[in-house]
Design a protein around this motif. Structure first.
Motif, mmCIF file in Angstrom:
data_model
loop_
_atom_site.group_PDB
_atom_site.id
_atom_site.type_symbol
_atom_site.label_atom_id
_atom_site.label_comp_id
_atom_site.label_asym_id
_atom_site.label_seq_id
_atom_site.Cartn_x
_atom_site.Cartn_y
_atom_site.Cartn_z
ATOM 1 N N MET A 1 0.818 -1.203 0.000
ATOM 2 C CA MET A 1 0.000 0.000 0.000
ATOM 3 C C MET A 1 0.858 1.262 0.000
ATOM 4 N N TYR A 2 2.011 1.209 0.661
ATOM 5 C CA TYR A 2 2.929 2.342 0.629
ATOM 6 C C TYR A 2 3.389 2.586 -0.807
ATOM 7 N N HIS A 3 3.799 1.507 -1.483
ATOM 8 C CA HIS A 3 4.234 1.646 -2.869
ATOM 9 C C HIS A 3 3.094 2.134 -3.760
ATOM 10 N N ALA A 4 1.906 1.606 -3.546
ATOM 11 C CA ALA A 4 0.759 2.031 -4.355
ATOM 12 C C ALA A 4 0.535 3.532 -4.232
ATOM 13 N N SER A 5 0.663 4.055 -3.013
ATOM 14 C CA SER A 5 0.432 5.487 -2.800
ATOM 15 C C SER A 5 1.507 6.328 -3.476
ATOM 16 N N LYS A 6 2.758 5.863 -3.440
ATOM 17 C CA LYS A 6 3.849 6.636 -4.024
ATOM 18 C C LYS A 6 3.883 6.511 -5.550
ATOM 19 N N TRP A 7 3.642 5.310 -6.071
ATOM 20 C CA TRP A 7 3.549 5.165 -7.526
ATOM 21 C C TRP A 7 2.374 5.996 -8.035
ATOM 22 N N GLY A 8 1.295 6.030 -7.270
ATOM 23 C CA GLY A 8 0.105 6.786 -7.684
ATOM 24 C C GLY A 8 0.352 8.282 -7.746
ATOM 25 N N VAL A 9 0.974 8.845 -6.713
ATOM 26 C CA VAL A 9 1.185 10.293 -6.714
ATOM 27 C C VAL A 9 2.188 10.693 -7.784
ATOM 28 N N GLU A 10 3.169 9.823 -8.061
ATOM 29 C CA GLU A 10 4.118 10.144 -9.130
ATOM 30 C C GLU A 10 3.446 10.091 -10.500
ATOM 31 N N GLY A 11 2.534 9.151 -10.688
ATOM 32 C CA GLY A 11 1.801 9.108 -11.950
ATOM 33 C C GLY A 11 0.978 10.371 -12.156
ATOM 34 N N PHE A 12 0.358 10.839 -11.085
ATOM 35 C CA PHE A 12 -0.408 12.086 -11.139
ATOM 36 C C PHE A 12 0.485 13.257 -11.522
ATOM 37 N N LEU A 13 1.623 13.387 -10.842
ATOM 38 C CA LEU A 13 2.514 14.522 -11.098
ATOM 39 C C LEU A 13 3.131 14.456 -12.486
ATOM 40 N N GLU A 14 3.463 13.254 -12.960
ATOM 41 C CA GLU A 14 3.989 13.111 -14.319
ATOM 42 C C GLU A 14 3.027 13.703 -15.337
ATOM 43 N N SER A 15 1.746 13.475 -15.125
ATOM 44 C CA SER A 15 0.739 13.981 -16.055
ATOM 45 C C SER A 15 0.549 15.492 -15.939
ATOM 46 N N VAL A 16 0.654 16.001 -14.714
ATOM 47 C CA VAL A 16 0.410 17.430 -14.479
ATOM 48 C C VAL A 16 1.577 18.302 -14.935
ATOM 49 N N ILE A 17 2.791 17.774 -14.882
ATOM 50 C CA ILE A 17 3.971 18.587 -15.228
ATOM 51 C C ILE A 17 3.812 19.307 -16.568
ATOM 52 N N PRO A 18 3.476 18.606 -17.671
ATOM 53 C CA PRO A 18 3.304 19.343 -18.931
ATOM 54 C C PRO A 18 2.054 20.207 -18.965
ATOM 55 N N GLU A 19 1.060 19.884 -18.135
ATOM 56 C CA GLU A 19 -0.155 20.695 -18.095
ATOM 57 C C GLU A 19 0.132 22.116 -17.618
ATOM 58 N N VAL A 20 1.054 22.251 -16.652
ATOM 59 C CA VAL A 20 1.258 23.545 -16.003
ATOM 60 C C VAL A 20 2.570 24.225 -16.391
ATOM 61 N N ALA A 21 3.380 23.566 -17.223
ATOM 62 C CA ALA A 21 4.669 24.148 -17.603
ATOM 63 C C ALA A 21 4.499 25.499 -18.285
ATOM 64 N N THR A 22 3.450 25.646 -19.064
ATOM 65 C CA THR A 22 3.227 26.905 -19.792
ATOM 66 C C THR A 22 2.966 28.078 -18.866
ATOM 67 N N PHE A 23 2.594 27.789 -17.615
ATOM 68 C CA PHE A 23 2.346 28.850 -16.627
ATOM 69 C C PHE A 23 3.580 29.151 -15.784
ATOM 70 N N GLY A 24 4.696 28.517 -16.121
ATOM 71 C CA GLY A 24 5.911 28.733 -15.353
ATOM 72 C C GLY A 24 5.976 27.950 -14.062
ATOM 73 N N VAL A 25 5.138 26.923 -13.945
ATOM 74 C CA VAL A 25 5.106 26.103 -12.740
ATOM 75 C C VAL A 25 6.006 24.882 -12.931
ATOM 76 N N GLY A 26 6.952 24.708 -12.016
ATOM 77 C CA GLY A 26 7.843 23.551 -12.053
ATOM 78 C C GLY A 26 7.506 22.579 -10.939
ATOM 79 N N ILE A 27 7.642 21.291 -11.209
ATOM 80 C CA ILE A 27 7.329 20.248 -10.233
ATOM 81 C C ILE A 27 8.508 19.287 -10.134
ATOM 82 N N THR A 28 8.910 19.001 -8.901
ATOM 83 C CA THR A 28 10.006 18.063 -8.653
ATOM 84 C C THR A 28 9.560 16.975 -7.690
ATOM 85 N N MET A 29 9.856 15.729 -8.050
ATOM 86 C CA MET A 29 9.595 14.592 -7.170
ATOM 87 C C MET A 29 10.906 14.177 -6.518
ATOM 88 N N VAL A 30 10.983 14.304 -5.209
ATOM 89 C CA VAL A 30 12.192 13.957 -4.463
ATOM 90 C C VAL A 30 12.134 12.473 -4.122
#
Length: 204
Positions: A74-103
């Motif tokens: 379940m820990y892995h599911a939560s982390k794989w899930g949030v990274e999948g979400f952020l991967e999709s959002v990164i190009p959505e918001v790049a045009t607004f000057g928003v940067g996203i980093t996954m540590v």
């Protein structure tokens, strides 16, 4: 209007135990804290970032978003899930000057390992790898007490990443993180390459 340059999303907890051992409450808590909360935090701050012309969102993830350990599904599911979400959002918001980093740190000497949500062991799993995990957890106060990662150095690296342009999509921290993720990715590519012909065979 006040300005927010960086939002650091760091809340998280680990739930451990066999998938069958996990209660509904433990599953819901894990997903809510490690995945739903960061999703909603980013959604809440995006309008502000857009209005001010940019910003940086930094999400604490883990090397466990690339590798898995039995007993931490379940820990892995939560982390794989949030990274999948952020991967999709990164190009959505790049045009607004928003940067996203996954540590993506490896094991770090923090109190994380002493605050795990440990499932009640089932006797049916006593002789399995899940049972071995429970035995290990019962024998130690914290699985991160002797971890190789220095939390002060981790913090410094995260702060430095906020000033890096463009924003690094991922930030691997710790030699254990680098080695484990590289091994997992290399193995995945090798396996995929063996399926090249069968993958193409279903095309029109």
């Amino acid at each position: 209007m006040y300005r927010v340059d960086v939002v650091f999303s760091n809340a998280g907890r680990g739930a451990v135990g066999g998938a069958e051992e996990m209660t509904d409450a433990a599953i819901n808590e894990q997903i809510a804290l490690n995945m739903t909360a960061p999703i909603q935090l980013l959604r809440a701050v995006l309008p502000h970032f857009r209005a001010q012309g940019g910003g940086r969102f930094i999400q604490t993830s883990t090397m466990g978003a690339h590798i898995t350990t039995p007993g931490a599904s379940m820990y892995h599911a939560s982390k794989w899930g949030v990274e999948g979400f952020l991967e999709s959002v990164i190009p959505e918001v790049a045009t607004f000057g928003v940067g996203i980093t996954m540590v993506e740190p490896g094991a770090v000497r923090t109190t994380f390992g002493a605050n795990l949500n440990i499932a009640e062991p089932m006797p049916e799993y006593a002789g399995t790898i899940v049972g071995q995990l429970h035995q290990y957890l019962a024998s130690t106060e914290s699985v991160t007490a002797e971890a190789p990662g220095d939390p002060d150095k981790v913090a410094a690296a995260i702060i430095a990443s906020a000033y890096t342009e463009p924003a690094p999509r991922r930030l691997a921290l710790g030699s254990d993180s680098y080695e484990a993720m590289r091994s997992a990715l290399t193995s995945r590519i090798s396996e995929l390459d063996t399926q090249k012909e069968t993958a193409a065979a279903i095309d029109f």
